[in-house]
Motif scaffolding. Structure first.
Motif, PDB file in Angstrom:
ATOM      1  N   ALA A  23       1.069  -1.396   0.064  1.00  0.00           N
ATOM      2  CA  ALA A  23       0.234   0.073   0.580  1.00  0.00           C
ATOM      3  C   ALA A  23       0.341   1.117   0.433  1.00  0.00           C
ATOM      4  O   ALA A  23       0.746   1.985  -0.912  1.00  0.00           O
ATOM      5  CB  ALA A  23      -0.774   0.361   1.744  1.00  0.00           C
ATOM      6  N   ARG A  24       1.693   1.054   1.177  1.00  0.00           N
ATOM      7  CA  ARG A  24       2.249   2.360   1.276  1.00  0.00           C
ATOM      8  C   ARG A  24       3.502   2.896   0.604  1.00  0.00           C
ATOM      9  O   ARG A  24       3.589   4.239  -0.446  1.00  0.00           O
ATOM     10  CB  ARG A  24       3.575   2.971   2.605  1.00  0.00           C
ATOM     11  N   PRO A  25       3.943   2.022  -0.222  1.00  0.00           N
ATOM     12  CA  PRO A  25       4.784   2.294  -1.336  1.00  0.00           C
ATOM     13  C   PRO A  25       4.623   2.305  -2.129  1.00  0.00           C
ATOM     14  O   PRO A  25       5.093   3.281  -3.241  1.00  0.00           O
ATOM     15  CB  PRO A  25       5.240   0.446  -1.445  1.00  0.00           C
ATOM     16  N   PHE A  26       2.690   2.399  -2.656  1.00  0.00           N
ATOM     17  CA  PHE A  26       2.338   3.100  -3.941  1.00  0.00           C
ATOM     18  C   PHE A  26       2.531   4.830  -3.878  1.00  0.00           C
ATOM     19  O   PHE A  26       2.318   5.109  -4.645  1.00  0.00           O
ATOM     20  CB  PHE A  26       1.047   2.201  -4.188  1.00  0.00           C
ATOM     21  N   LEU A  27       2.199   4.917  -2.251  1.00  0.00           N
ATOM     22  CA  LEU A  27       2.570   6.043  -2.597  1.00  0.00           C
ATOM     23  C   LEU A  27       3.289   6.891  -2.419  1.00  0.00           C
ATOM     24  O   LEU A  27       3.696   8.185  -3.174  1.00  0.00           O
ATOM     25  CB  LEU A  27       2.044   6.861  -1.224  1.00  0.00           C
ATOM     26  N   ALA A  28       5.010   6.272  -1.426  1.00  0.00           N
ATOM     27  CA  ALA A  28       5.822   7.023  -1.900  1.00  0.00           C
ATOM     28  C   ALA A  28       6.444   7.091  -3.359  1.00  0.00           C
ATOM     29  O   ALA A  28       7.432   7.826  -4.388  1.00  0.00           O
ATOM     30  CB  ALA A  28       6.877   6.259  -0.733  1.00  0.00           C
ATOM     31  N   ASP A  29       6.308   5.616  -4.409  1.00  0.00           N
ATOM     32  CA  ASP A  29       6.615   5.786  -5.885  1.00  0.00           C
ATOM     33  C   ASP A  29       5.143   4.801  -6.723  1.00  0.00           C
ATOM     34  O   ASP A  29       5.571   3.894  -6.672  1.00  0.00           O
ATOM     35  CB  ASP A  29       7.708   4.610  -5.826  1.00  0.00           C
ATOM     36  N   VAL A  39      12.013   4.917  -2.067  1.00  0.00           N
ATOM     37  CA  VAL A  39      11.500   4.050  -1.357  1.00  0.00           C
ATOM     38  C   VAL A  39      10.045   4.869  -0.022  1.00  0.00           C
ATOM     39  O   VAL A  39      10.810   6.039   0.344  1.00  0.00           O
ATOM     40  CB  VAL A  39      12.500   3.143  -0.430  1.00  0.00           C
ATOM     41  N   CYS A  40       9.440   3.707   0.011  1.00  0.00           N
ATOM     42  CA  CYS A  40       8.939   4.305   1.717  1.00  0.00           C
ATOM     43  C   CYS A  40       9.755   3.957   3.242  1.00  0.00           C
ATOM     44  O   CYS A  40       9.990   3.061   2.755  1.00  0.00           O
ATOM     45  CB  CYS A  40       7.130   3.437   1.257  1.00  0.00           C
ATOM     46  N   LEU A  41       9.361   4.771   3.464  1.00  0.00           N
ATOM     47  CA  LEU A  41      10.449   5.387   4.798  1.00  0.00           C
ATOM     48  C   LEU A  41       9.309   4.401   6.903  1.00  0.00           C
ATOM     49  O   LEU A  41       9.746   4.117   7.070  1.00  0.00           O
ATOM     50  CB  LEU A  41      10.080   6.238   4.923  1.00  0.00           C
ATOM     51  N   ALA A  42       8.632   4.422   5.888  1.00  0.00           N
ATOM     52  CA  ALA A  42       7.382   2.827   7.286  1.00  0.00           C
ATOM     53  C   ALA A  42       7.071   4.079   7.939  1.00  0.00           C
ATOM     54  O   ALA A  42       7.158   3.901   9.473  1.00  0.00           O
ATOM     55  CB  ALA A  42       7.999   1.566   7.103  1.00  0.00           C
ATOM     56  N   CYS A  43       7.399   5.768   7.621  1.00  0.00           N
ATOM     57  CA  CYS A  43       7.494   7.074   8.646  1.00  0.00           C
ATOM     58  C   CYS A  43       5.815   7.201   9.345  1.00  0.00           C
ATOM     59  O   CYS A  43       5.757   7.266  10.451  1.00  0.00           O
ATOM     60  CB  CYS A  43       7.465   8.281   7.794  1.00  0.00           C
ATOM     61  N   ASN A  44       4.711   6.346   8.169  1.00  0.00           N
ATOM     62  CA  ASN A  44       3.345   6.967   8.376  1.00  0.00           C
ATOM     63  C   ASN A  44       2.939   8.610   8.733  1.00  0.00           C
ATOM     64  O   ASN A  44       1.823   8.746   9.457  1.00  0.00           O
ATOM     65  CB  ASN A  44       2.947   6.374   9.715  1.00  0.00           C
ATOM     66  N   GLU A  45       4.012   9.340   8.160  1.00  0.00           N
ATOM     67  CA  GLU A  45       3.920  10.566   9.078  1.00  0.00           C
ATOM     68  C   GLU A  45       2.348  11.527   7.712  1.00  0.00           C
ATOM     69  O   GLU A  45       1.840  12.507   8.243  1.00  0.00           O
ATOM     70  CB  GLU A  45       5.152  11.649   9.140  1.00  0.00           C
ATOM     71  N   ALA A  46       2.433  11.037   6.384  1.00  0.00           N
ATOM     72  CA  ALA A  46       1.683  12.180   5.932  1.00  0.00           C
ATOM     73  C   ALA A  46       0.134  11.157   5.388  1.00  0.00           C
ATOM     74  O   ALA A  46      -0.096  11.280   4.706  1.00  0.00           O
ATOM     75  CB  ALA A  46       2.496  11.957   5.044  1.00  0.00           C
ATOM     76  N   CYS A  47       0.443   8.996   6.079  1.00  0.00           N
ATOM     77  CA  CYS A  47      -0.318   8.945   5.071  1.00  0.00           C
ATOM     78  C   CYS A  47      -1.323   8.606   6.483  1.00  0.00           C
ATOM     79  O   CYS A  47      -2.408   8.282   7.126  1.00  0.00           O
ATOM     80  CB  CYS A  47       0.344   7.692   4.545  1.00  0.00           C
ATOM     81  N   ILE A  48      -0.265   7.160   7.561  1.00  0.00           N
ATOM     82  CA  ILE A  48      -1.366   6.195   8.187  1.00  0.00           C
ATOM     83  C   ILE A  48      -2.409   7.633   8.975  1.00  0.00           C
ATOM     84  O   ILE A  48      -3.388   7.227   9.918  1.00  0.00           O
ATOM     85  CB  ILE A  48      -1.046   4.961   9.678  1.00  0.00           C
ATOM     86  N   VAL A  96      -4.844  12.447   3.031  1.00  0.00           N
ATOM     87  CA  VAL A  96      -3.609  12.182   2.478  1.00  0.00           C
ATOM     88  C   VAL A  96      -2.687  11.993   1.585  1.00  0.00           C
ATOM     89  O   VAL A  96      -2.530  12.124   0.600  1.00  0.00           O
ATOM     90  CB  VAL A  96      -4.240   9.874   2.893  1.00  0.00           C
ATOM     91  N   SER A  97      -1.166  12.119   2.281  1.00  0.00           N
ATOM     92  CA  SER A  97      -0.088  12.531   1.100  1.00  0.00           C
ATOM     93  C   SER A  97       1.627  11.589   1.299  1.00  0.00           C
ATOM     94  O   SER A  97       0.841   9.963   2.015  1.00  0.00           O
ATOM     95  CB  SER A  97       0.237  13.493   1.141  1.00  0.00           C
ATOM     96  N   CYS A  98       2.505  11.933   1.029  1.00  0.00           N
ATOM     97  CA  CYS A  98       4.030  10.941   1.800  1.00  0.00           C
ATOM     98  C   CYS A  98       4.666  12.110   1.279  1.00  0.00           C
ATOM     99  O   CYS A  98       4.779  13.087   0.967  1.00  0.00           O
ATOM    100  CB  CYS A  98       3.732  10.436   0.402  1.00  0.00           C
ATOM    101  N   LEU A  99       5.432  11.691   2.439  1.00  0.00           N
ATOM    102  CA  LEU A  99       7.060  12.122   3.294  1.00  0.00           C
ATOM    103  C   LEU A  99       7.600  12.341   1.813  1.00  0.00           C
ATOM    104  O   LEU A  99       8.038  13.727   1.823  1.00  0.00           O
ATOM    105  CB  LEU A  99       7.734  11.591   3.948  1.00  0.00           C
ATOM    106  N   VAL A 100       7.707  11.384   1.975  1.00  0.00           N
ATOM    107  CA  VAL A 100       8.833  11.455  -0.069  1.00  0.00           C
ATOM    108  C   VAL A 100       8.122  12.063  -1.308  1.00  0.00           C
ATOM    109  O   VAL A 100       9.225  12.147  -2.203  1.00  0.00           O
ATOM    110  CB  VAL A 100       9.358  10.060   0.067  1.00  0.00           C
ATOM    111  N   ASN A 101       6.590  12.068  -1.240  1.00  0.00           N
ATOM    112  CA  ASN A 101       6.422  12.339  -2.352  1.00  0.00           C
ATOM    113  C   ASN A 101       4.854  13.107  -2.337  1.00  0.00           C
ATOM    114  O   ASN A 101       4.123  12.555  -2.255  1.00  0.00           O
ATOM    115  CB  ASN A 101       6.363  10.577  -3.425  1.00  0.00           C
TER     116      ASN A 101
HETATM  117 FE1  SF4 Z   1       5.968   5.633   3.494  1.00  0.00          FE
HETATM  118 FE2  SF4 Z   1       6.063   7.662   4.719  1.00  0.00          FE
HETATM  119 FE3  SF4 Z   1       5.524   8.226   2.759  1.00  0.00          FE
HETATM  120 FE4  SF4 Z   1       3.636   6.866   4.722  1.00  0.00          FE
HETATM  121  S1  SF4 Z   1       4.374   9.172   4.397  1.00  0.00           S
HETATM  122  S2  SF4 Z   1       3.565   6.469   2.074  1.00  0.00           S
HETATM  123  S3  SF4 Z   1       5.025   6.103   5.251  1.00  0.00           S
HETATM  124  S4  SF4 Z   1       7.409   7.766   3.357  1.00  0.00           S
END
Ligand code: SF4
Length: 683
Positions: free
Chosen positions: A323-329, A346-355, A364-369
């Motif tokens: 799931a989250r890897p598709f947000l990151a890329d 790569v998804c960082l599993a940080c959850n900061e902008a998603c979960i 919902v968004s993504c820290l790296v994207n």
């Molecule tokens: Fe992954 Fe963090 Fe982006 Fe969520 S916010 S998709 S955990 S990199």
């Protein structure tokens, strides 16, 4: 490369080109009043990235099943129109789309439409730590009506043009609440023993099957392990899998953990592949029950296709949901299939902008994207005119601004004062579990090189650059932050240093360290300084550390033996909330790690002075204490570094400020990258 991933497979009548499924994510786009533009753009971009089969975030089967105010609801005309548009957009992009049928049960957050301001509805009125409410008990008639609501929503999915449905039966939502003795204390047709506790999920599966006909693909996401005391017993999980197979589902996706689990499941501290063992158990139960051909989809905590390939190679699961890897890329699959997994963000599993956002109402968004969730607002359309732009600062905001401008077809030069790019990410990458922050920097630098961006390191912009700066059409100022130095007696003592120096050379710190400041930076530093070098980061070691292999109670992390902690660290915070600023899904995990390492966490405690022997503190009750320390580290906040603005004004060049340079209020990496994106689009 990734031979196991790129093997065609089938889920019911769906023929899929590979073994990755894009798993469901609630986005807070589902109920936007935009005609479905953002939702359609989000999924279409992932379909173009060769996601294959995508599963939507949960669509509530009735208003009381919505998890919060941002949920789409089956039967709501505006929400259904957004879903219809999304399915069409995904098809046009070459993908297939499954609608997830959802009911939050006792996980309905305050403000969810069907709760009328009250709590959610559940099998039994058992309080939830997640929502801090006690749900209302469903009557027998309401239970039967809810089963029919699942069936009706499935029929709507067919009518709206979807290719499949997935019943959400894991992660502690309503269906899962029926199977767990903790949350189902009934003694009637729907509870009382294992067979009656699984009657609701089986009834839902059967009703959905009947509603859509024999041929329409029905996936069921069941819980492989609830990871709460009183959760579904392990032997019941296998029996449920067999019963669902008999009820006619086409595949079982296996989710892990509840929002109330005392064990982390999706955080960066969880090694990739940790939960595969539970999906394997489901497969084994199916084999033993005569349903071995039914596909099993593993999920949770994979960030790279190499890890997916490994779990598929073991032969115990048939697909893996990411799931989250598709947000990151969004292009993770397409890039890997083209032989360039090194170009995946790569998804960082940080959850900061998603979960963390999915629990509220923010998109919902993504820290790296940071384009994630905003694809419609920030299209990657090359501008007609090619301008020249400078980005000053190669931290997270600057790197994002630079790659955005370059993707828009602009000529870009990045000027960075330090000898390395990455800014604060360089420090983050040293923290246990956050190593992939370094991968983000490497990725962005590689991408910039591929886009022809010139990166000049070790160049601090000053007045001598006036003429050079005048040659640009615009500048993004992203020079980041400086460590804030508080006004404290003893600050000039030689054993006092700021957090940046401590991160740069943690080995130089003595065996007793006092950290002044317990925000995200102070907590991260404490984590780094107390990391056990012997600790194995493998699924087996993780499961053992959390006592999951021993079959004991599902409990929080136990303290390590004192000898395993390399330092004695004390963190002093004036405020009441240690680690404030760290997202709710991660904060407790990190604090558990610190407690397990014996870190002293002092909140509500002020610092009076720093002495040669350590730090003198005073607590809220007036108690005074000397905390002995060989080194005292200041993690007392940051200040914007934007002196270059004077130079830019003199140069007369238009500029935008992004990240820490724009201000340090509520500063985090998510804000920084989002501002980098927006600054680039504004220029
Ligand atoms: Fe992954 Fe963090 Fe982006 Fe969520 S916010 S998709 S955990 S990199």
């Amino acid at each position: 490369m990734f031979d196991h991933v790129f093997r065609p497979g089938t889920l019911g009548r769906l023929r899929l080109p590979h073994r990755v499924v894009m798993g469901a994510m609630h986005l807070n786009l589902e109920a936007l009043d935009d005609g479905g533009a953002a939702l359609a753009a989000f999924y279409a971009e992932r379909a173009r990235g060769a996601a294959g089969l995508l599963v939507t975030g949960g669509t509530a089967v009735n208003p009381e099943g919505a998890g919060g105010p941002g949920y789409g609801i089956a039967g709501e005309p505006a929400h259904e129109e957004a879903l219809r548009r999304t399915a069409a957009a995904v098809h046009e992009a070459g993908g297939l789309l499954a609608l997830q049928l959802f009911h939050a049960g006792r996980y309905a957050l305050p403000g969810a439409p069907g709760t009328d301001g009250g709590p959610g509805w559940a099998p039994s009125p058992v309080p939830s730590r997640f929502t801090r409410t006690t749900p209302r008990e469903l009557s027998d008639a309401r239970i039967r009506a809810t089963v029919e609501d699942f069936a009706r929503a499935a029929r709507r999915a067919v009518a709206l043009g979807f290719d499949a449905v997935e019943v959400m039966g894991s992660e502690g939502y309503l269906v899962n609440q029926f199977t767990a003795p903790l949350t189902n204390t009934r003694d009637d047709e729907w509870g009382g023993d294992a067979e009656r506790r699984r009657r609701f999920p089986v009834a839902v599966a059967a009703a959905v099957r009947e509603a859509v006909g024999a041929d329409f693909p029905v996936l069921f996401r069941m819980s492989g392990a609830d990871l709460v005391e009183g959760g579904t017993p392990r032997e019941d999980v296998g029996a449920l899998a067999v019963a669902l197979a008999a009820a006619g589902v086409d595949a079982l996706a296996v989710g892990i953990g509840w929002h109330e689990s005392p064990v982390p499941t999706v955080q960066a501290q969880v090694p990739a592949g940790t939960w595969a063992t539970y999906a394997k158990d489901v497969k084994q139960a199916l084999r033993a029950g005569g349903h071995g051909a039914l596909p099993v989809i593993a999920s949770n905590r994979y960030s790279r296709l190499a890890q997916v390939d490994e779990v598929l190679a073991a032969g115990d699961v048939d697909f893996v949901a990411l799931a989250r890897p598709f947000l990151a890329d969004p292009g993770i699959v397409a890039k890997s299939r083209a032989g360039r997994p090194d170009t995946v963000d790569v998804c960082l599993a940080c959850n900061e902008a998603c979960i963390d956002r999915s629990f509220g109402t923010e998109r919902v968004s993504c820290l790296v994207n940071p384009r994630s969730g905003y694809e419609a607002e920030f299209p990657l359309t090359v501008r007609e005119r090619r301008g020249r732009y400078a980005v000053i600062g190669a931290g997270p905001a600057g790197l994002e601004a630079a790659r955005t401008l370059a993707r828009l077809g602009q000529e870009v030069e990045v000027l960075e004062a330090e000898s390395e790019p990455g800014g604060q990410f360089r420090w983050a990458a040293r923290v246990p579990g956050k190593e992939d922050f370094g991968e983000t920097v490497r990725h962005h630098v590689r991408e910039l090189a591929g886009l022809g961006v010139r990166l000049r390191l070790g160049h601090r912009v000053g007045h001598r650059d006036l003429a050079h700066l005048r040659g640009f059409d615009g500048v993004v100022l992203a020079t980041g932050v400086l460590a804030h130095r508080p006004d404290l007696p003893g600050l000039a003592l030689p054993h006092v240093l700021d957090y940046q120096r401590a991160f740069a050379d943690p080995e130089a710190l003595g065996p007793r360290v006092a950290i002044i400041g317990g925000g995200g930076v102070g907590v991260d530093l404490a984590h780094l300084l107390t990391a056990d070098p012997q600790l194995k980061r493998t699924p087996e070691a993780f499961l053992a550390r959390h006592a999951l292999t021993a079959g004991g109670p599902v409990a929080r992390l136990a303290p390590r033996t004192a000898s395993a902690a390399p330092r004695r660290v004390t963190v002093v915070r004036r405020g009441r909330r240690m680690g404030a600023g760290i997202g709710p899904s991660t904060r407790w995990v990190v604090l558990d790690e610190l407690r397990a390492a014996g870190v002293r966490l002092l909140t509500g405690t002020g610092v009076e002075e720093i002495t040669r022997d350590g730090v003198v503190v005073r607590d809220a009750e007036g108690g005074r204490e000397l905390i002995a320390a060989d080194h005292v580290v200041l993690a007392t906040g940051q200040e914007p570094e934007r002196d270059v603005a004077v130079t830019l004004r003199r140069a007369g060049v238009p500029f935008e400020v992004a990240g820490g340079a724009a201000g340090t209020g509520a500063l985090n990496a998510v804000r920084a990258t989002a501002e980098g994106l927006r600054a680039a689009h504004r220029l």
